[in-house]
Every structure is written in structure tokens, then in C-alpha cells.
Scaffold this motif. Structure first.
Motif, PDB file in Angstrom:
ATOM      1  N   ARG A 102       0.835  -1.202   0.000  1.00  0.00           N
ATOM      2  CA  ARG A 102       0.000   0.000   0.000  1.00  0.00           C
ATOM      3  C   ARG A 102       0.875   1.261   0.000  1.00  0.00           C
ATOM      4  O   ARG A 102       0.562   2.261  -0.649  1.00  0.00           O
ATOM      5  N   THR A 103       1.998   1.200   0.712  1.00  0.00           N
ATOM      6  CA  THR A 103       2.918   2.340   0.751  1.00  0.00           C
ATOM      7  C   THR A 103       3.563   2.565  -0.615  1.00  0.00           C
ATOM      8  O   THR A 103       3.769   3.714  -1.041  1.00  0.00           O
ATOM      9  N   ILE A 104       3.892   1.483  -1.300  1.00  0.00           N
ATOM     10  CA  ILE A 104       4.441   1.613  -2.658  1.00  0.00           C
ATOM     11  C   ILE A 104       3.461   2.352  -3.552  1.00  0.00           C
ATOM     12  O   ILE A 104       3.835   3.276  -4.297  1.00  0.00           O
ATOM     13  N   GLN A 105       2.208   1.990  -3.478  1.00  0.00           N
ATOM     14  CA  GLN A 105       1.207   2.635  -4.316  1.00  0.00           C
ATOM     15  C   GLN A 105       1.059   4.115  -3.956  1.00  0.00           C
ATOM     16  O   GLN A 105       0.937   4.982  -4.832  1.00  0.00           O
ATOM     17  N   GLN A 106       1.100   4.422  -2.670  1.00  0.00           N
ATOM     18  CA  GLN A 106       1.016   5.819  -2.260  1.00  0.00           C
ATOM     19  C   GLN A 106       2.225   6.608  -2.759  1.00  0.00           C
ATOM     20  O   GLN A 106       2.091   7.773  -3.164  1.00  0.00           O
ATOM     21  N   ALA A 107       3.397   5.986  -2.722  1.00  0.00           N
ATOM     22  CA  ALA A 107       4.601   6.661  -3.211  1.00  0.00           C
ATOM     23  C   ALA A 107       4.470   6.997  -4.686  1.00  0.00           C
ATOM     24  O   ALA A 107       4.846   8.082  -5.137  1.00  0.00           O
ATOM     25  N   VAL A 108       3.921   6.063  -5.471  1.00  0.00           N
ATOM     26  CA  VAL A 108       3.723   6.284  -6.905  1.00  0.00           C
ATOM     27  C   VAL A 108       2.731   7.423  -7.124  1.00  0.00           C
ATOM     28  O   VAL A 108       2.946   8.324  -7.950  1.00  0.00           O
ATOM     29  N   ASP A 109       1.647   7.411  -6.381  1.00  0.00           N
ATOM     30  CA  ASP A 109       0.623   8.443  -6.540  1.00  0.00           C
ATOM     31  C   ASP A 109       1.124   9.829  -6.158  1.00  0.00           C
ATOM     32  O   ASP A 109       0.807  10.829  -6.805  1.00  0.00           O
ATOM     33  N   LEU A 110       1.920   9.894  -5.094  1.00  0.00           N
ATOM     34  CA  LEU A 110       2.381  11.185  -4.588  1.00  0.00           C
ATOM     35  C   LEU A 110       3.537  11.773  -5.386  1.00  0.00           C
ATOM     36  O   LEU A 110       3.581  12.984  -5.638  1.00  0.00           O
TER      37      LEU A 110
END
Length: 387
Positions: A73-81
Motif C-alpha cells: 500500500r505504501t508503494i502505491q502511495q509513493a507512486v501516486d504522490l
């Protein structure tokens, strides 16, 4: 059987060493797979130096049941941000102890994002192991060459040896110290400058710390120039712009530019900013041979003093026989080992590291500014006496 030396004072973390190495490779985002407070201070500081540092924020439940879902989930947030091109997944003590496989979560990153899995923790005897844990997967994905990996291995091995011989790992406990009083030391150095003695100014700094340590030598040269003695100063510098990881070469170029802009000659390049542990032979050869005999550009004779900024304890004392040494470090626990080696004057630049993160120009040093101020006061007093 020899009993292993027990070091009981705090020492640098392998996890933090991994983060700084990722910074030097210009990785966009590092995700610490562990508790939210892991490596907090350095993680925050590195965000000021173009590396986004996130955490999967593992808690006590994850210690038992695993934190893979949180990491993905953190990986996905990093990509989005941040829309990164490169992401590093960095292990911590927690994730490594419970056996989390970072590679299992790497697939959560979308196509076009390169992911480096750094299998590390803070339990290594030497923090240099954290650097290797980054460089090996970096080589596998083409970020560095095999030759550079082997070069780095050699440098890291010698850096470890330096710390064992005369650094933070040389004694079981080293009490922190602020070193000698800077204005008193400045007065003594000015006496030597004005006496006409030849002085070697040596920058032997580690990576970005050069932005402040270089100021010590700039101040030395400026002070000598103020008194018309600049011809007696010879500058050695480990700022080879062609050596090191991407960011390290940038630092070297920036420091060399600063020297040039202030009309301060660098007489000898002694290595790169990641070669501070292996410059000793070069420095010894220069001092004992090139500058130890008559030549066409200088008078005969040895240097009578040296100002060494950065990692003075990496340089062999044999090269400085008979010299008065003025050494500047950023390690409060490095004062006693340097005094034991025979460095007469040892000063500490407290909080140097936080001040040199995220910068690209010279940072004023406390001893450098003290030297300038004392010199200016002496000059002003003497001009006043003549009126």
C-alpha cells in the motif's frame, strides 16, 4: 582464543548507511519497511537532500502477522504522490527478523518504475555492510558497473579498517568531546602563518561533509593572504570530479568550483570524496617526496605544519613527522583517538552533517569563521597602532 572487542558507545547504523547510498545513486523514493520511528532523524534530514523517505509503519500486529500488505500500500502511495522513476524497498531490524521478503512486494510497483530491494538491518558489526546491501542490487539492475561495485568494496573495507585502527571502533568506550578551544587554536595557527612557515592544507572529507570542511581550508588560505603569506600554503584535496557515485561527483565539482571562485589554488588532487580512507599513500608520497626535496616551484624543505579537515585519522602519522597538526573532525568521539595519534590541536564541528545535507555550496565552519575573525582583529589592532 582472542575475545572480541565490545564497543558500547553508539555507532552509525547500517540502515542509515543504506539510505545515504541510495541518495548518492539519485534514487527517488526509499521506503523503510519497519516501524514509523526507525532511523527517524536521518530519514527526515535526507528529505532535504532530494531523497523521499517513507515508512510502511509496521506496528505490533505486523510484528506477528507480517506487513506485506502495508508495504504494498505504501508503494502505491509513493507512486501516486511522487511519480518516481526509482523506488528502493529498505529492510529494517523488524522486517528482517520476521523474514519479510521484499522482492515479493516489488511487483506492486507499476511498469516503468525500477525497484531496488535492500536486504539490511542495524545488526551488522560495521555500518559499511549497509552500503554493500545497496550496491549489489544496484549493480544487478544496471545502476552501477561491476567495476564500480568492486571499487566500492575496496574503499568500504579500508574505511572499516580505519575506524578499527583509530576511529569509533578503536576502543570499547570513547567519551564525546568538543575538542580544543577554537579561538586559542586560531591564534596559534596565525602565529605559524605569520612566521613564514610552510603549511599543508589537506581536505580529506567524506562526501557532502566537504561543503563545510572545505571552508576550513578556504579560511586558512584567506588568512594567509591577509598577511601576505599565501605562497606558503599548499592545498591538497580529495575532490576528483571523475570518481564516485553520481551525487558524490556532483559534490566534488561543486567544491572545486568554490575554490576556483575564491581564487584558491588546489595544488594536488589526492582522490575522490569517497576515497578518504585510501588517500594516505598519496598524501605520504607527496609530502615526503615531491614536497620533501628541492624542486623548481618551491623552496627546499618539509612542511612545518598541516591543517587537516575531514577524516584526519585516515592519514598516516609517518607523513607528518615533526609537524604541528591542526585537525578538524565532526565526530565528538574522534577527539581522543586523534590526540592519541599525536595530533596536537583537534577541533570538532558540531552538527556539521545536518548543515551539509541538501546544499551545493560551501557552508561556513565555526573554526573557519573563528580564524577569519581573529585574523581580522589582529590586523585591525596593528593598523590602529600605526596611526
Amino acid at each position: 582464543m582472542t575475545e572480541e572487542k565490545l564497543i558500547i558507545h553508539p555507532r552509525p547504523s547500517s540502515i542509515v548507511a543504506s539510505l545515504y547510498t541510495l541518495r548518492d545513486l539519485n534514487v527517488d523514493v526509499a521506503i523503510l519497511h519497519g516501524p514509523p520511528g526507525c532511523s527517524f532523524k536521518h530519514a527526515r534530514l535526507l528529505e532535504e537532500d532530494r531523497l523521499r523517505v517513507l515508512t510502511s509503519a509496521m506496528d505490533e500486529n505486523d510484528f506477528v502477522f507480517g506487513g506485506r500488505e502495508k508495504l504494498e500500500r505504501t508503494i502505491q502511495q509513493a507512486v501516486d504522490l511522487f511519480n518516481p522513476k526509482t523506488i528502493a524497498l529498505v529492510g529494517t531490524c523488524t522486517s528482517m527478523i520476521i523474514g519479510e521478503e521484499l522482492t515479493d512486494s516489488a511487483a506492486a510497483a507499476p511498469d516503468g518504475v525500477d525497484v531496488i530491494c535492500v536486504e539490511t538491518h542495524a545488526g551488522y558489526a560495521n555500518n559499511t555492510d549497509g552500503v554493500v546491501s545497496v550496491l549489489e542490487p544496484a549493480m544487478e539492475c544496471g545502476m552501477i558497473t561491476t567495476e564500480e561495485l568492486e571499487r566500492q568494496r575496496r574503499l568500504l573495507a579500508e574505511a572499516t579498517n580505519v575506524e578499527i585502527r583509530h576511529g569509533a571502533a578503536s576502543k570499547g568506550y570513547l567519551a564525546p568531546s568538543r575538542g580544543d578551544i577554537k579561538y586559542k587554536t586560531a591564534e596559534r595557527l596565525i602565529e605559524i602563518i605569520r612566521s613564514g612557515k610552510k603549511i599543508a592544507g589537506i581536505l580529506n572529507a567524506k562526501k557532502e561533509t566537504a561543503y563545510m570542511f572545505a571552508d576550513e581550508l578556504i579560511a586558512l588560505y584567506e588568512t594567509a593572504r591577509l598577511f601576505g603569506m599565501e605562497e606558503n600554503i599548499t592545498i591538497f584535496s580529495n575532490t576528483d570530479i571523475n570518481l564516485g557515485l553520481t551525487r558524490v561527483r556532483e559534490h566534488a565539482a561543486n567544491v572545486m568550483k568554490a575554490f576556483d571562485e575564491q581564487s584558491i589554488p588546489v595544488h594536488e588532487i589526492i582522490g575522490g570524496l569517497d576515497e578518504y580512507a585510501v588517500t594516505g599513500d598519496v598524501v605520504s608520497d607527496l609530502i615526503l617526496n615531491k614536497y620533501g626535496v628541492c624542486n623548481v616551484t618551491r623552496r627546499c624543505g618539509m612542511f612545518e605544519a598541516a591543517v587537516i579537515a575531514g577524516v584526519p585519522h585516515a592519514l598516516p602519522m609517518e607523513a607528518f613527522a615533526g609537524m604541528e597538526l591542526f585537525s578538524i573532525t565532526n565526530g565528538p568521539r574522534q577527539v581522543a583517538p586523534l590526540k592519541d595519534m599525536g595530533h596536537q590541536h583537534v577541533m570538532v564541528e558540531i552538527d556539521l552533517h545536518p548543515q551539509t545535507l541538501g546544499v551545493s555550496t560551501i557552508v561556513a565552519s565555526e573554526f573557519g569563521d573563528t580564524l577569519r575573525a581573529v585574523a581580522a582583529d589582529i590586523m585591525a589592532a596593528e593598523i590602529g597602532e600605526k596611526k
